[in-house]
Design an enzyme around this catalytic site. Structure first.
Site: not given
Ligand SMILES: *Cc1c(COP(=O)(O)O)cnc(C)c1O
Length: 380
Positions: A52, A104, A177, A202
């Site tokens: 962990r 998001y 992000d 993604k």
């Molecule tokens: C999908 C996404 C998230 C969240 O990520 P998860 O892996 O679904 O928890 C955050 N920011 C952006 C820009 C995203 O496309």
């Protein structure tokens, strides 16, 4: 030759070029152990005691991502949300944060709710307006400025360098992000970010077959140590198999993302001329409001996400989505297959997303197949 001198394409394709010491395997072993042997004198000289805290399965993907983002260290999480929320959970009640109105949506939703219960002050501002960012900052009180660029689902572009200067001037840190930009097109740390966040679900993984998140830091400082403690204590860690799959996905990051972005540019240019399309939202279009900033902070492409507004409103958008055959009607993004969705219905009533908007995650299929399918779906 050290990593700094190799091109990122080389580092990614070879997963940093590691070879397993014991077997000489070129592909890494899958480490599944949850626990690690102590030395007879009660020490843990291997540096590992329990998975962990840290898992050998993280080493390669974390180090590769840190190298691609040119950061000092990276941490993997169970999802993008686990990575993003850990940053805020490491703040103190009473801290103030600034975030964009376009971001998001599930994270915006979480942040509003969490800020309320944790006693964080939060201001959502239009980050295309630097005056608005400046006005929202409270010097000495604002701990964090959150940026997402290109921002879901309108693909607004925020100026990382300019916002970073404002944030740092007020004594705040900036987290970006960069899920949609990917390390292929943007290096937020070089532009002034303190931390970069990815939903590795993604593009980093790229195959729509796992959930993962990541943070990369410019410096291993006290704030980073607090985030690491949140990860260890809350246990939002990535599984071993997912870590292994993520590394495999990252090895093809550059050709995948470049091919998808070239397709997106082609589709955006074709769709602007389509009689059933009211507007194309894509920073790669020269007359898009974010184009000048995007051209400065994104090198080699504008990403593979775009949105279109379908003439005829919500019903026409939903009907268009119903008729696609090659595109898949599904949420998410960043996979090799093209996805589209009518986005407002996903986001709920407080969304800045218009109801006639279809969000397109462009994959690496043949571009004329993708265009022909959209054309028949829009035109029938
Ligand atoms: C999908 C996404 C998230 C969240 O990520 P998860 O892996 O679904 O928890 C955050 N920011 C952006 C820009 C995203 O496309």
């Amino acid at each position: 030759m050290d990593h700094d001198k190799k091109k990122p394409e080389t580092l990614a394709a070879q997963g940093l070029g590691w070879i397993d010491e014991h077997t000489k395997a070129v592909a890494p072993p899958l480490h599944a152990s949850s626990t690690f042997l102590r030395d007879p004198d009660n020490q843990y000289r291997s540096g590992r005691s329990y998975a962990r805290t840290d898992n050998p399965a993280f080493d390669q993907p974390e180090q590769l991502l840190a190298a691609l983002e040119k950061g000092e260290a990276a941490m993997l999480f169970a999802s993008g949300m686990a990575a993003a929320t850990s940053v805020f959970q490491a703040l103190r009640p009473g801290d103030h944060v600034v975030a964009p109105t376009v971001m998001y949506w599930s994270f915006r939703h979480w942040l509003r709710d969490f800020a309320d219960r944790w006693g964080l002050g939060v201001d959502f501002v239009d980050m295309t307006d630097l005056g608005a960012v400046k006005g929202a900052l409270r010097p000495g009180k604002t701990a964090l400025v959150w940026v997402e660029t290109p921002a879901n689902p309108l693909w607004h572009i925020f100026d990382i360098d300019a916002i970073g200067r404002l944030a740092h001037g007020a004594g705040a840190r900036m987290v970006v992000d960069s899920t949609v930009a990917t390390p292929v097109f943007t290096q937020p740390l070089a532009l002034g970010a303190d931390i970069v966040m990815h939903s590795a679900t993604k593009y980093l993984n790229g195959h729509s077959d796992l959930l993962a998140g990541a943070l990369v830091t410019r410096q291993k400082d006290e704030a980073w140590a607090r985030i690491a403690a949140v990860r260890t204590q809350q246990g939002g860690i990535l599984g071993s198999f997912e870590s292994w799959l993520l590394l495999r996905g990252m090895r093809t990051l550059f050709p995948r993302v470049r091919a998808a972005a070239a397709n997106a540019q082609y589709l955006a240019e074709a769709l602007v001329k389509h009689p059933r399309v009211g507007q194309v939202l894509y920073p790669g279009l020269p007359d898009s409001p974010g184009h000048a900033v995007a051209a400065r902070q994104m090198a080699g492409g504008f990403g593979a996400m775009l949105s279109i507004r379908v003439k005829g409103g919500e019903a026409a958008a939903i009907a268009t989505a119903a008729r696609v055959q090659i595109w898949k009607r599904a949420t998410s993004l960043g996979g090799v297959e093209s996805l589209l969705e009518q986005r407002a219905s996903v986001e709920g009533p407080d969304t800045p997303c218009p109801p006639d908007l279809l969000r397109l995650s462009v994959g690496i299929e043949d571009k004329s197949d993708l265009l022909a399918d959209l054309d028949q779906a829009l035109s029938s």
